[in-house]
Design an enzyme around this catalytic site. Structure first.
Site, PDB file in Angstrom:
ATOM      1  N   LYS A 151       0.823  -1.206   0.000  1.00  0.00           N
ATOM      2  CA  LYS A 151       0.000   0.000   0.000  1.00  0.00           C
ATOM      3  C   LYS A 151       0.864   1.265   0.000  1.00  0.00           C
ATOM      4  O   LYS A 151       2.023   1.268   0.403  1.00  0.00           O
ATOM      5  CB  LYS A 151      -0.948   0.002   1.201  1.00  0.00           C
ATOM      6  CG  LYS A 151      -2.109  -1.001   1.111  1.00  0.00           C
ATOM      7  CD  LYS A 151      -3.165  -0.562   0.123  1.00  0.00           C
ATOM      8  CE  LYS A 151      -4.291  -1.581  -0.069  1.00  0.00           C
ATOM      9  NZ  LYS A 151      -5.263  -1.582   1.012  1.00  0.00           N
ATOM     10  N   ARG A 164      -4.644 -10.176   3.441  1.00  0.00           N
ATOM     11  CA  ARG A 164      -4.804 -10.156   1.980  1.00  0.00           C
ATOM     12  C   ARG A 164      -3.517  -9.589   1.385  1.00  0.00           C
ATOM     13  O   ARG A 164      -3.182  -8.421   1.618  1.00  0.00           O
ATOM     14  CB  ARG A 164      -6.011  -9.303   1.596  1.00  0.00           C
ATOM     15  CG  ARG A 164      -6.308  -9.272   0.101  1.00  0.00           C
ATOM     16  CD  ARG A 164      -7.565  -8.449  -0.171  1.00  0.00           C
ATOM     17  NE  ARG A 164      -7.876  -8.410  -1.592  1.00  0.00           N
ATOM     18  CZ  ARG A 164      -7.404  -7.513  -2.455  1.00  0.00           C
ATOM     19  NH1 ARG A 164      -6.577  -6.561  -2.029  1.00  0.00           N
ATOM     20  NH2 ARG A 164      -7.738  -7.558  -3.737  1.00  0.00           N
TER      21      ARG A 164
END
Length: 365
Positions: free
Chosen positions: A305, A340
């Site tokens: 991210k 995830r």
């Protein structure tokens, strides 16, 4: 009194209850324990009472609250200790008593990290099989990018991308989740063999998705995002990021249950990186133990991210493995049930080593 709310924060996590002579609770049936808790009474967004207590002092602390909040606090306290039933999904079982890894396969040309890498079906299938062999419990298949600025994809194109890949992988015995916010795509994916719906809009984008999910009786992952329009990252204005995300997820859990979805089939995701600043994301990661008070398994998606780049010298997405692992370990230390990730072998190795440390801690006192 104005808008009055209660939040019970586990503020001290531990690696075993033995280390604290039993004065700890197991967070959400995971391999994380907590020994100290902060009971926050909030009115109109401002704290009016804060009590820090141990497990043994919690019932007395709840008794000090206004009568109308004692039931809410007692429910949160029970939820923090809730052990989640394993999910029997076809021939596969998804357990929540130890961290599980979900591998990401994006069948899109424009995803933020791996856009175009798996646009070819054979490449996607091989990558998914490699992830499963490396230890991924679930393969998450998506056909639409949700990165900032990405354009919405027509549902027909999305179905054409995901359906053949899901069919092949499901026939091979893999447990598949479909990453979509469109009911038609959910339906096609379930028909192809997917067993889990993973909706970044928490089943709010498409009005047909809630009834479809209820009819399917499959697990659903409800994620927080500040906008239900095409741009999921818009409208990220928060009074208190942690409370706002908690309250939103509570409202979506309630909506799902009211629509006929079994509460045991609901998984929550705080939506790291979706319409949130670096400070917002860090606050949510540090407050993860609170989200067990929702009473549902927790999924965390932090892999590669933007926040990692912001903290680590603006490294590009494909060079964020170390940061991804650091955040993933932080999440399971606080009881996250599902990670995830893009980098499955490395994450599975981290989880297995961490699990060994936890198992040893349970017998070393």
């Amino acid at each position: 009194m104005g808008d009055s709310k209660i939040y019970i924060y586990p503020v001290a996590v531990a690696h075993s209850p033995q280390a604290l002579e039993g004065d700890a609770i197991c967070l959400g049936g995971s391999l994380a324990w907590a020994s100290q808790f902060r009971v926050d009474h909030i009115v109109d967004g401002a704290p009016v009472q804060r009590i820090v207590v141990s497990k043994q002092g919690m019932h007395a602390a709840i008794d000090t609250l206004p009568d109308d909040l004692q039931t809410v606090a007692a429910e949160q306290w029970q939820n923090l200790q809730k052990r989640h039933t394993p999910q029997q999904l076809g021939d596969r079982v998804l357990r929540f008593d130890q961290p599980q890894v979900m591998g990401i396969v994006n069948l899109t040309p424009d995803s933020f990290s791996d856009g175009g890498q798996f646009a070819d079906n054979e490449a996607a299938i091989m990558a998914a099989c490699d992830m499963a062999e490396a230890g991924a419990a679930v393969i998450d298949i998506g056909g639409e990018s949700t990165r900032p600025g990405a354009k919405a994809v027509w549902e027909g194109d999305e179905i054409e991308r995901v359906q053949p890949v899901i069919e092949r992988l499901a026939k091979g015995g893999n447990l598949i989740s479909i990453d979509t916010r469109k009911a038609a795509v959910m339906s096609a994916a379930l028909d192809a063999g997917a067993r889990i719906i993973n909706d970044v809009s928490a089943l709010a984008y498409d009005p047909e998705s809630l009834p479809l999910a209820a009819r399917s009786a499959c697990p659903v992952i409800l994620m927080h995002t500040p906008s239900q329009g095409d741009d999921l990252h818009a409208d990220g204005n928060y009074t208190n990021i942690v409370h706002d995300v908690f309250d939103y997820l509570q409202s979506r859990i309630n909506a799902a249950v009211e629509a006929g979805i079994d509460r045991a089939n609901i998984i929550v995701d705080p939506g790291i990186g979706f319409g949130k600043s670096l400070a917002d994301n860090l606050a949510l990661m540090n407050a993860l133990p609170l989200f067990h008070a929702l009473g549902q398994p927790i999924l965390v998606g932090v892999s590669r991210k933007r926040m990692i780049g912001a903290l680590a010298g603006e490294v590009p997405a494909d060079e964020r493995l170390a940061g991804s692992l650091a955040l993933a370990q932080h999440a399971i230390e606080r009881g996250a049930h599902i990670l995830r990730v893009h980098d499955v072998p490395e994450t599975v190795q981290m989880v297995r080593v961490w699990r060994g440390l936890r198992d040893a801690a349970l017998t070393s006192f």
